[in-house]
Design an enzyme around this catalytic site. Sequence first.
Site, PDB file in Angstrom:
ATOM      1  CD  GLU A 101      -9.031   4.084  -1.868  1.00 32.67           C
ATOM      2  OE1 GLU A 101     -10.009   3.740  -1.182  1.00 32.67           O
ATOM      3  OE2 GLU A 101      -8.031   4.635  -1.383  1.00 32.67           O
TER       4      GLU A 101
ATOM      5  CG  ASP B 218      -5.025   5.479   0.764  1.00 28.98           C
ATOM      6  OD1 ASP B 218      -6.017   4.740   0.862  1.00 28.98           O
ATOM      7  OD2 ASP B 218      -4.886   6.532   1.428  1.00 28.98           O
TER       8      ASP B 218
ATOM      9  CG  ASP C  93      -2.307   0.436   0.969  1.00 31.26           C
ATOM     10  OD1 ASP C  93      -2.463   1.432   0.234  1.00 31.26           O
ATOM     11  OD2 ASP C  93      -3.245  -0.205   1.461  1.00 31.26           O
TER      12      ASP C  93
ATOM     13  CG  HIS D 162      -8.892  -1.611   4.401  1.00 28.84           C
ATOM     14  ND1 HIS D 162      -8.648  -1.741   3.048  1.00 28.84           N
ATOM     15  CD2 HIS D 162      -8.598  -0.335   4.715  1.00 28.84           C
ATOM     16  CE1 HIS D 162      -8.212  -0.576   2.583  1.00 28.84           C
ATOM     17  NE2 HIS D 162      -8.179   0.290   3.569  1.00 28.84           N
ATOM     18  CG  ASP D 163     -11.598   1.571   3.560  1.00 30.34           C
ATOM     19  OD1 ASP D 163     -11.212   1.642   4.736  1.00 30.34           O
ATOM     20  OD2 ASP D 163     -10.963   2.061   2.605  1.00 30.34           O
TER      21      ASP D 163
END
Length: 523
Positions: free
Chosen positions: A268, A205, A103, A330-331
Amino acid sequence: MRSPPAPRPWWESGTVYQIYPRSFRDTTGDGVGDLAGIIAKLDHVAGLGVDAIWLSPIFPSPMADFGYDVANYCDVDPLFGDLATFDRLLAEVHARGLKLILDYVPNHSSDQHPWFVDSRSSRDNPRRDWYIWRDLAPDGGPPNNWISDFGGSAWEWDAATGQHYLHAFLKSQPDLNWRNPALRAAMFDVLRFWLDRGVDGFRMDVLWHIVKAEGLPDNPPNPDWTPDRTERDKVIQRYSTDQPEAHAIAAEMRALADSYGARVLIGEIFLPNAAHARWFGTPERPEVHLPFNFQLIENPWDAAVLKRTITEYLASLPPWGWPNWVFGSHDAPRIAARIGEAQARVAAMLLLTIRGTPTLYQGDEIGIGNVPIPPERIRDPQHLRQPTIDIGRDRSRTPMPWDTSSFAGFSTTEPWLPLNPDWPTRNVAAQVDDPQSMLSLYRRLLALRHATPTLSIGEMTMLDAPDGCLAWRRTYEGDSRTILLNLTAADVAIDWQGAVLLSTLDTPATPGKLRANEGLILQ
């Protein structure tokens, strides 16, 4: 003689598996997962049949946003291990024929990063312009009306230097200024640091945030906002995200990644189809390989909606763009929590047979569903700042249950978040040898996908299907596979033809119908 076609990049036929390191496996007894824990469980990941692992952030951090507030981009937080452990993890991943994706957090750092400490120290510090500072507005308020994604103004007043700094998320996550050449060079050095160590790519990200409009004008108000939506949505993020200049940066990142060979950049990007597709760049100036596509998360689990969504997304891609799909992260709330375990099996078949690169999220392969988080154990800062809106991310970050030993084999002590309440029966060990388990279904699907290029890189044609059902055909070099999915809890009459390669149910398929909650792959 015609030359053979160029080999396809690994990530087109491959499958990505996201690991949230805090919640994968703890080897130190502090209740938080670590890199050694990931190494210990790599055989589970390899045994699934995936091709790459994406790790959520492992860098030194105060953990205000659990690693997305980076205090040092070129090291490992002691919570997770150290660089030597990382190197061992990378070697173990590669030894199993897998890839490792890190990430990368380019929009903001922690306020404890030395860069920001310098930037904040005085207005004339050489790193002052590495972040975005502005004077008070004429009315004495913040410089503009931008709203943090976590609620409240996106500006924080710094009394010591008499200016505001911008933060799209927490005030402890100041936004970097990518218009500054020195900051830009430093962030490219971060990419080189990890590429030189041998990583296989980056998930980037909030990439569409990294450049802001010149002059920082007010964002327009959102006429469709209602109080049940997040405060951020009061305005349309026209000037705070998705600026044209960001595409030149993405193209430069792509050129760097390509110079290292078979590397992948996953961006993302939360944008409508047309804007989303621009992040592929052009054949002459490509940008990210895979702008992350979240539409299976964002849309209801309804056959008509999904057919339209899939069709429109695929049609929006440029000829050189490759699709990708995800329904867990994870979101986001877990897929089994959203649609139930029976349909989660159907969803697994959808994700692993649709055209494009799929990303799996840890725990979905054993069907973890809703995990209640008591108020006193809520850790997510986004939820704590907006508690009246159901946006808590803790429920998707709960620890992996490995077996029936204490604390599900995740740790020797109470984990940082609660385990799924059914962990004594829903864990990896309980499912690994059960041919009817969710884990076995994922393994069969991934094995079939690997053995059948048609299901990974083949063309795709949507087919007509009864109400409540989805159907498509995949074709490649004369081979054909048909996928039929029943998104309802009732049997549906349908005249299908061909040999059944796989059903999501435990008993043989029934000619002339799709049973309730059934998915079929036909040859």
